[in-house]
Enzyme design. Structure first.
Site, PDB file in Angstrom:
ATOM      1  N   GLN A  63     -19.610 -35.195 -62.185  1.00 51.52           N
ATOM      2  CA  GLN A  63     -18.885 -33.911 -62.197  1.00 51.52           C
ATOM      3  C   GLN A  63     -19.864 -32.738 -62.096  1.00 51.52           C
ATOM      4  O   GLN A  63     -20.920 -32.887 -61.497  1.00 51.52           O
ATOM      5  CB  GLN A  63     -18.002 -33.808 -63.458  1.00 51.52           C
ATOM      6  CG  GLN A  63     -16.803 -34.740 -63.467  1.00 51.52           C
ATOM      7  CD  GLN A  63     -17.113 -36.147 -63.931  1.00 51.52           C
ATOM      8  OE1 GLN A  63     -17.739 -36.334 -64.942  1.00 51.52           O
ATOM      9  NE2 GLN A  63     -16.666 -37.143 -63.194  1.00 51.52           N
ATOM     10  N   ARG A 117      -7.405 -35.708 -52.397  1.00 50.64           N
ATOM     11  CA  ARG A 117      -6.747 -34.387 -52.419  1.00 50.64           C
ATOM     12  C   ARG A 117      -7.592 -33.356 -51.677  1.00 50.64           C
ATOM     13  O   ARG A 117      -8.824 -33.395 -51.761  1.00 50.64           O
ATOM     14  CB  ARG A 117      -6.593 -33.897 -53.877  1.00 50.64           C
ATOM     15  CG  ARG A 117      -5.589 -34.674 -54.682  1.00 50.64           C
ATOM     16  CD  ARG A 117      -5.552 -34.192 -56.125  1.00 50.64           C
ATOM     17  NE  ARG A 117      -6.753 -34.568 -56.857  1.00 50.64           N
ATOM     18  CZ  ARG A 117      -7.000 -34.231 -58.116  1.00 50.64           C
ATOM     19  NH1 ARG A 117      -6.125 -33.489 -58.778  1.00 50.64           N
ATOM     20  NH2 ARG A 117      -8.102 -34.621 -58.722  1.00 50.64           N
ATOM     21  N   LYS A 159     -24.066 -34.775 -55.199  1.00 51.57           N
ATOM     22  CA  LYS A 159     -25.028 -35.404 -56.125  1.00 51.57           C
ATOM     23  C   LYS A 159     -25.400 -36.805 -55.674  1.00 51.57           C
ATOM     24  O   LYS A 159     -26.557 -37.210 -55.745  1.00 51.57           O
ATOM     25  CB  LYS A 159     -24.432 -35.482 -57.549  1.00 51.57           C
ATOM     26  CG  LYS A 159     -24.123 -34.146 -58.170  1.00 51.57           C
ATOM     27  CD  LYS A 159     -23.401 -34.304 -59.497  1.00 51.57           C
ATOM     28  CE  LYS A 159     -22.022 -34.909 -59.357  1.00 51.57           C
ATOM     29  NZ  LYS A 159     -21.045 -34.078 -58.655  1.00 51.57           N
ATOM     30  N   GLY A 187     -18.205 -29.992 -59.443  1.00 50.14           N
ATOM     31  CA  GLY A 187     -18.262 -31.377 -58.953  1.00 50.14           C
ATOM     32  C   GLY A 187     -18.271 -31.443 -57.439  1.00 50.14           C
ATOM     33  O   GLY A 187     -18.097 -30.425 -56.744  1.00 50.14           O
ATOM     34  N   ASP A 188     -18.549 -32.640 -56.927  1.00 44.80           N
ATOM     35  CA  ASP A 188     -18.549 -32.922 -55.481  1.00 44.80           C
ATOM     36  C   ASP A 188     -19.569 -32.084 -54.710  1.00 44.80           C
ATOM     37  O   ASP A 188     -19.375 -31.767 -53.535  1.00 44.80           O
ATOM     38  CB  ASP A 188     -17.147 -32.690 -54.870  1.00 44.80           C
ATOM     39  CG  ASP A 188     -16.120 -33.592 -55.496  1.00 44.80           C
ATOM     40  OD1 ASP A 188     -16.485 -34.688 -55.954  1.00 44.80           O
ATOM     41  OD2 ASP A 188     -14.940 -33.203 -55.536  1.00 44.80           O
ATOM     42  N   GLY A 228     -16.740 -39.545 -57.703  1.00 44.68           N
ATOM     43  CA  GLY A 228     -16.783 -40.196 -56.388  1.00 44.68           C
ATOM     44  C   GLY A 228     -18.039 -39.699 -55.721  1.00 44.68           C
ATOM     45  O   GLY A 228     -18.111 -38.525 -55.348  1.00 44.68           O
ATOM     46  N   HIS A 229     -19.058 -40.528 -55.650  1.00 41.97           N
ATOM     47  CA  HIS A 229     -20.366 -40.127 -55.125  1.00 41.97           C
ATOM     48  C   HIS A 229     -20.593 -40.821 -53.788  1.00 41.97           C
ATOM     49  O   HIS A 229     -20.744 -42.041 -53.733  1.00 41.97           O
ATOM     50  CB  HIS A 229     -21.474 -40.475 -56.127  1.00 41.97           C
ATOM     51  CG  HIS A 229     -21.376 -39.701 -57.414  1.00 41.97           C
ATOM     52  ND1 HIS A 229     -22.258 -39.830 -58.449  1.00 41.97           N
ATOM     53  CD2 HIS A 229     -20.481 -38.765 -57.819  1.00 41.97           C
ATOM     54  CE1 HIS A 229     -21.917 -39.007 -59.437  1.00 41.97           C
ATOM     55  NE2 HIS A 229     -20.825 -38.358 -59.082  1.00 41.97           N
TER      56      HIS A 229
END
Ligand code: GDP
Ligand code: IMO
Ligand code: MG
Length: 417
Positions: free
Chosen positions: A221, A299, A16, A12-13, A40-41
């Site tokens: 994700q 985080r 995308k 993920g992250d 979170g995009h």
């Protein structure tokens, strides 16, 4: 009519949102097909930053429209907040979005359950606390409500009351929001969405439209967080693979391209195996330069080197036909860059893990490649060629900054070298 899926090839992250937003200008529909507000995009529109958790990454003042597909789990309060924030900058933007009434709803008590379950786990997963696991669990065990139930208030009340009754027993009265309050809140949110111009249209009704227009599917994700093929149990509860497009009525055979997005290094947020993780001054520097802090929870992301066995695994599992590499700029200036080329498992070096369990026991085998001062340097071209040869999937685009236009085709980048 072109159909392309963009999926995360790591944990993920990967960027995308930015990649989808870059491609979005050439598509009629941008479709999210899985996950929820755990995603979170991040995108930039006219240099202003937006983080989409539920909204597909359309160009808000462009022609393309967004669709939220039935594989998603949707927190309506979050959806209204995102839309209202976007509509403040782009009046009327709500009418550019349609939601499938089959989407499953994340309810206030799913978020409470998420927190309680994490506290009960001997080894917490490090979830985003957005109620994702409990919502998908309820869907699979046939409790809870879908968006379509908000148009039958009697059924809505009944289903919520039944669910509440069971949950009060299971959670010994720890959940706080009674069903009549939840129902009233949901109806209020439904009305606010309608006021914002959002349409409720099923994939069945959209079938002809989708088949006569171009569609860009936006995955959430990454493959290694997929419920079936990720590093179980440290995964999310939805599908992170291209075949998730089936929830919008498409088969992967109908896709012209499955683009896997990867960072030039690797990150992970939350717990779970991460063979190439390194906690050193060098990777702390990468975290700061790459602003590697979760877009949903803030985080710090764990940082490590590019992991080719994991990428080969992702390419096979999700049927990747192209790769888009992001954040290579973050590695600019390093003297050398480490790349994991194999996993040592039970004494033997393997190119690719065969099961998700292999990630827990793998020892990474590294090669060190020369670094690059900028992504237009020949050493970066060598890095890309190395990845292509090792993963057997071509790199098509390179992203070298967070802004939408900081992206280039691989051939364009080579021409400018
Ligand atoms: P997503 O969940 O895959 O959409 O990725 P996130 O938005 O959670 O995280 C990616 C982060 O990297 C965001 O802050 C983006 O603005 C940023 N980003 C995306 N592509 C690039 C890039 O090529 N270079 C740099 N420096 N930042 C990027
Ligand atoms: P995008 O779409 C990175 C991680 C969480 C946790 C695990 C389970 O922005 O790439 P969940 O709340 O889904 O039950 O958490 O999955 N996780 C993500 N990590 N990017 C995401 O989405 C993520 N969505 C969930 O950190 O480890
Ligand atoms: Mg993200």
């Amino acid at each position: 009519m072109r159909r392309v899926a963009v999926v995360g090839a790591q944990w993920g992250d990967e960027g995308k949102g930015k990649v989808v937003n870059y491609f979005a200008r050439d598509f009629d529909w941008i479709v999210r097909f899985a996950g929820g507000a755990n995603a979170g995009h991040t995108i930039y529109v006219h240099d202003r930053k937006y983080v989409n958790h539920l909204l597909p990454c359309i160009v808000p003042d462009g022609p393309g429209r967004g669709f939220l597909g039935a594989g998603m789990v949707v927190d309506l309060g979050q959806l209204v907040n995102e839309l209202e924030a976007l509509a403040a900058d782009f009046p009327g933007v709500g009418a550019k979005f349609a939601v499938d009434p089959e989407v499953f709803l994340v309810l206030p008590w799913h978020k409470q359950q998420d927190i309680l379950l994490e506290k009960m786990r001997a080894e917490p997963i490090g979830t985003t606390g957005r109620g994702i696991g409990p919502a998908y669990t309820d869907k699979a065990s046939r409790e809870g409500v879908k968006l379509c139930h908000l148009f039958d208030e009697q059924m809505l009340q009944e289903r919520l009351a039944n669910s509440w009754h069971m949950k009060q027993i299971l959670y010994q009265g720890q959940l706080t929001m009674p069903p009549d309050e939840v129902a009233a809140e949901l109806i209020g949110l439904r009305d606010r969405l309608m006021k914002l111009g959002v349409q409720f249209t099923s994939a069945v009704d959209m079938g002809k439209v989708f088949r006569s227009t171009s569609v860009l599917f936006e995955g959430a994700q990454g493959v290694l967080l997929d419920l079936d093929f990720g590093t179980f149990p440290f995964v999310t509860s939805g599908s992170c693979m291209a075949h998730g497009v089936s929830s919008v009525g498409f088969s992967t055979f109908e896709l012209d391209d499955v683009a896997g997005v990867l960072k030039a290094y690797t990150t992970r947020v939350g717990a779970g195996p991460f063979p190439t993780e390194e906690d050193s001054l060098l990777t702390q520097g990468i975290r700061e330069r790459g602003k590697e802090y979760g877009a949903t929870t803030g985080r710090p992301r764990r940082v490590g080197w590019l992991d080719l066995p994991a990428l080969r695994y992702a390419a096979i599992r999700s049927g990747l036909t192209s790769l888009v590499i992001t954040k290579a700029d973050v590695l600019n200036g390093l003297e050398t860059v480490k790349v994991c080329t194999g996993y040592r498992i039970d004494g033997a070096v393997r190119d690719i893990p065969s099961t998700s369990h292999d990630f827990f026991v793998a020892e990474p085998v590294y090669e060190e490649l020369p670094g690059w001062p900028s992504t237009s340097h020949v050493n970066f071209l060598k890095y890309m060629t190395f990845i292509e040869e090792q993963v057997h999937v071509p790199i098509t685009y390179i992203s070298y900054g967070p802004k939408t236009d900081e992206m280039e085709t691989k051939s364009g980048l080579i021409m400018s070298m």
